[in-house]
Scaffold this motif. Structure first.
Motif, short mmCIF file in Angstrom:
data_model
loop_
_atom_site.label_atom_id
_atom_site.label_comp_id
_atom_site.label_asym_id
_atom_site.label_seq_id
_atom_site.Cartn_x
_atom_site.Cartn_y
_atom_site.Cartn_z
N ARG A 119 31.76 64.79 62.23
CA ARG A 119 30.75 65.08 63.25
C ARG A 119 30.53 63.90 64.19
O ARG A 119 30.49 64.03 65.40
CB ARG A 119 29.40 65.41 62.59
CG ARG A 119 29.35 66.72 61.92
CD ARG A 119 29.45 67.85 62.91
NE ARG A 119 29.60 69.10 62.18
CZ ARG A 119 28.62 69.98 62.05
NH1 ARG A 119 27.47 69.80 62.63
NH2 ARG A 119 28.82 71.08 61.36
N MET A 171 23.59 65.98 62.18
CA MET A 171 23.34 67.16 61.35
C MET A 171 21.85 67.35 61.12
O MET A 171 21.37 68.49 61.07
CB MET A 171 24.08 67.03 60.04
CG MET A 171 25.57 66.86 60.27
SD MET A 171 26.55 67.12 58.80
CE MET A 171 26.68 68.87 58.81
N PRO A 208 27.37 73.70 56.97
CA PRO A 208 26.38 73.43 55.93
C PRO A 208 24.93 73.55 56.41
O PRO A 208 24.02 73.62 55.61
CB PRO A 208 26.69 71.98 55.51
CG PRO A 208 27.52 71.39 56.58
CD PRO A 208 28.19 72.53 57.28
N ILE A 209 24.72 73.57 57.70
CA ILE A 209 23.36 73.65 58.23
C ILE A 209 22.85 75.09 58.18
O ILE A 209 21.70 75.36 57.90
CB ILE A 209 23.30 73.13 59.69
CG1 ILE A 209 23.77 71.68 59.74
CG2 ILE A 209 21.91 73.28 60.28
CD1 ILE A 209 22.98 70.72 58.90
N ALA A 265 32.89 67.83 49.86
CA ALA A 265 33.48 67.86 51.20
C ALA A 265 34.34 69.11 51.37
O ALA A 265 34.34 69.75 52.42
CB ALA A 265 34.30 66.60 51.45
N ARG A 307 35.05 70.68 67.52
CA ARG A 307 33.62 70.56 67.27
C ARG A 307 33.29 69.54 66.16
O ARG A 307 32.15 69.42 65.74
CB ARG A 307 33.03 71.93 66.89
CG ARG A 307 32.81 72.81 68.11
CD ARG A 307 32.28 74.16 67.70
NE ARG A 307 31.06 74.08 66.89
CZ ARG A 307 30.53 75.12 66.24
NH1 ARG A 307 31.12 76.31 66.31
NH2 ARG A 307 29.43 74.99 65.54
N GLU A 327 32.03 72.03 51.73
CA GLU A 327 31.45 71.96 53.07
C GLU A 327 32.45 72.45 54.12
O GLU A 327 32.11 73.14 55.07
CB GLU A 327 31.04 70.51 53.41
CG GLU A 327 29.75 70.05 52.73
CD GLU A 327 29.52 68.54 52.77
OE1 GLU A 327 28.58 68.07 52.13
OE2 GLU A 327 30.30 67.82 53.44
N MET A 328 33.73 72.10 53.87
CA MET A 328 34.77 72.46 54.82
C MET A 328 35.05 73.97 54.83
O MET A 328 35.14 74.58 55.89
CB MET A 328 36.06 71.70 54.47
CG MET A 328 37.24 71.96 55.36
SD MET A 328 38.64 70.91 54.87
CE MET A 328 39.51 72.05 53.82
N THR A 381 32.38 65.03 55.96
CA THR A 381 31.83 65.92 56.99
C THR A 381 31.11 65.10 58.08
O THR A 381 31.26 65.37 59.27
CB THR A 381 30.86 66.92 56.33
OG1 THR A 381 31.59 67.68 55.37
CG2 THR A 381 30.25 67.86 57.35
N VAL A 425 35.57 69.63 59.80
CA VAL A 425 36.70 69.15 59.00
C VAL A 425 37.66 70.30 58.71
O VAL A 425 37.24 71.37 58.29
CB VAL A 425 36.19 68.53 57.67
CG1 VAL A 425 37.35 68.07 56.80
CG2 VAL A 425 35.23 67.38 57.95
N THR A 426 38.96 70.07 58.95
CA THR A 426 39.94 71.11 58.64
C THR A 426 40.82 70.71 57.46
O THR A 426 41.45 71.55 56.83
CB THR A 426 40.83 71.43 59.85
OG1 THR A 426 41.43 70.20 60.30
CG2 THR A 426 40.01 72.02 60.99
#
Lengths: 383, 262
Positions: free
Chosen positions: B85, B251, A381-382, A372, B113, A375-376, B81, B116-117
């Motif tokens: 979303r 996603m 990630p796409i 995660a 959007r 990913e952050m 994540t 994740v922050t």
């Protein structure tokens, strides 16, 4: 020799860490062990003994629990377990550095439970920036030196200590060189492999380690020159904490799409830097080396130097974030964490804290956090 | 164009099928047993009413703790994540997500959007998770679904001081033995879990609005206790358990579009 074969040799050492030490013992050499961190191996070496680290990589704890409360970290618990099991009975001595309350108390427990004839503590100044620290430390090193002379029956002369310092400096320089190449060309060898080479240095004869390491550096340079694609999609990360245990954590970081390009670990950069000054009086040089080491949670400096250090390290290595690898029950790290986190947050550096245990590779939740986090910070990630 | 998100949780597995960004089908099923089998079964069950098959899906994203064991997923993305979303799609003004799952509880900060922050997640222990509630419901012989409403009936909740699941269970059993009222014990349990989760959330800079997702969001007693501590109303999605699978499906849709475009 190919990179893989060279790495296999280091890997073999880490898998069976005490075979060199045992064979030295059989040949009649004294073997002196040390627990992390900061024990001056050069003194042991100069006394004609073989220095070997004990990193407590022991998973099944059965005996140590009798002597230790639950809040003792798995690093110290694992080491004591190995001692109680007799795994370290070949040692002629063990030096335990006092870096926290637990290590301070461990010395007595070891003395009462172990068959190792010589168990010493190495008491380093906690406040490394205090003006009296240097004088005190030279005194402590002198005490250690004279104890080692008694145990080994060999005198440590300025000349022999100078020779040892030179050899260990060379090892540190080579390790740093390897690390630089890795940080410039991540992916030549994996993060776990880089750190395995460092760990192997704690178990091996330094002459032998230096030799293989020189070949490895050569091979890495050649591979780097050959590779056309300089881009690396991995997310650059700094790790901070005590030890990178269990070793599987390094695999998880890479599987999640990260690569370690900097650290302040006891089994990482803290072991490799700085060098001891070869032109000075050797004991003074060892004292200065200790006092000039990178910041560590176990030692206090009132200027919050470690905050700046970590901030600069992330910037300098062009890392996208920092991961704290904190051993469960590591008081110094855990108490400092809030300050470190705040400092990184206010500098806009993403960070993550993972709680780890030596010898406990159950990493399911750690995997989720790591993934995660990457990913952050690694962008969408796409895409 | 059909895509799917599948969320294999420790207790429940969820699937969401999207057709052109609209939810075409969704399903919640107990995980139990082998993850490969359950992931096939849940997809079959979700797809059959739509008259389509696995091969007809343009993309599948797997999430949840069992994500790596879903054989047909094109990509694995963490639930952190995905919950970001999914929540942002349904509630664009949410900035903090509290997710209470079977094995984990999490706090997730997101931007507009849904990216994740920052996030926090509980440690290995089960206190403050759905599993904790399940164990307590068992110890009290109360249906899990009745726990929340029961908690609301109490006027003087018991103190459940220990938040370790094993110790708390024995504490609950001794309270039962002392003849304490069940509603008060249940209310005490909810306070203990809420305290634990609130402690975790405080490590983040909590920003409103705040949504609660996962199985825990279905427990009105827990939502109520958390609202008291946070001093604000929580957004509870209609199907809080599906948000992760929904996020994964979103996603998957992005991946399919990205492929089409590039």
């Amino acid at each position: 020799m190919a990179i893989k074969e060279l790495l296999n040799r280091f890997n073999a050492v880490v898998t069976d860490p005490y075979s060199e030490a045992r064979s030295r013992k059989e040949q009649g050499q004294k073997v002196i062990g040390w627990l992390p961190t900061d024990v001056p191996e050069e003194l042991i070496h100069a006394a004609g003994a073989f220095p070997v680290g004990s990193l407590g990589s022991c998973s099944k704890i059965r005996l140590a629990d009798t002597h230790l409360q639950v809040w003792v970290c798995s690093l110290m618990r694992g080491s004591l377990e190995m001692g109680l099991r007799g795994d370290l009975d070949f040692l002629d001595g063990l030096i335990i550095p006092q870096t926290c309350d637990t290590t301070r108390a461990m010395v007595g427990i070891w003395r009462q439970t172990s068959l190792i004839p010589y168990i010493d503590s190495f008491m380093m100044p906690k406040q490394v920036k205090r003006s009296s620290a240097r004088e005190y430390l030279i005194g402590e090193l002198t005490r250690l030196k004279s104890n080692l002379e008694k145990v080994t029956g060999n005198l440590i002369t300025n000349e022999s200590l100078g020779t040892s310092i030179k050899l260990f400096n060379e090892n540190r320089q080579l390790l740093r060189r390897m690390f630089e190449i890795h940080a410039d060309h991540p992916g030549l060898i994996s993060s776990r492999e880089v750190y395995t080479v460092i760990k192997a240095a704690m178990y091996m004869d330094k002459v032998k380690h230096n030799g293989i390491l020189q070949d490895l550096i050569q091979a890495m340079k050649q591979k780097a020159a050959r590779s056309i694609d300089k881009s690396n999609p991995k997310v650059r990360l700094v790790i901070s904490g005590g030890v990178w245990e269990p070793p599987e954590i390094m695999d998880l970081i890479e599987e999640a799409g990260g690569v370690v390009v900097g650290d302040d670990m006891l089994t990482g950069m803290r072991y490799l830097s700085p060098d001891a000054d070869e032109k000075r009086d050797p004991l003074e040089a060892l004292a200065d080396r200790q006092l000039n080491k990178i910041p560590f949670a176990g030692f206090d400096n009132q200027n919050y130097e470690r905050r700046r250090f970590l901030h600069n390290l992330v910037r300098h290595t062009e890392a996208a974030g920092l991961i704290f690898l904190h051993l469960k029950f590591c008081e110094p790290e855990n108490y400092d964490y809030n300050d470190m986190r705040e400092a990184l947050n206010s500098a806009g550096i993403p960070n993550l804290r993972l709680e780890t245990e030596v010898g406990n590779p159950s990493l399911g939740q750690i995997r989720t956090r790591l993934e995660a986090f990457i990913e952050m910070i690694g962008g969408d990630p796409i895409e | 164009m059909y895509v799917a998100g599948i969320d294999i949780g420790s207790i429940y597995s969820k699937a969401v099928i999207l057709k052109n960004n609209q939810v075409a089908a969704s399903l919640v099923k107990r995980t139990g047993g082998e993850i490969r089998t359950i992931s096939h079964r849940i997809m079959d069950e979700a797809l059959t009413p739509l008259g389509i098959q696995l091969e007809d899906l343009k993309s599948i994203v797997a999430t949840g703790y069992g994500r790596i064991s879903v054989p047909f997923a094109e990509k694995q993305v963490t639930e952190i994540t995905c919950f970001g979303r999914g929540t942002a799609q349904l509630f664009p003004d949410v900035r903090t997500v509290i997710d209470i799952g079977g094995q984990d509880s999490k706090g997730i900060k997101i931007d507009e959007r849904g990216r994740v922050t920052d996030f926090v997640m509980n440690d290995k222990c089960a206190a403050g998770t759905g599993r904790f509630l399940e164990v307590m419901a068992n110890a009290l012989e109360v249906n899990l679904e009745d726990m929340g409403p029961l908690a609301l009936q109490s006027e003087s909740p018991e103190e459940i001081g220990i938040t370790c699941t094993v110790f708390a269970e024995s504490q609950v059993i001794s309270l039962v033995g002392e003849g304490r009222r069940k509603v008060d014990i249940v209310a005490g349990i909810h306070q203990a879990i809420a305290e634990r989760i609130y402690g975790l959330l405080k490590m983040l800079k909590i920003e409103e609005r705040i949504a609660i997702t996962g199985g825990g969001a279905k427990n009105i007693g827990l939502v109520h206790e958390l609202e008291k501590r946070l001093g604000t109303e929580l957004i509870v999605p209609e199907e809080p358990q599906l948000i992760g699978a929904h996020g994964a499906a979103l996603m998957a849709m992005e991946m399919a579009m990205h492929r089409k475009g590039g």
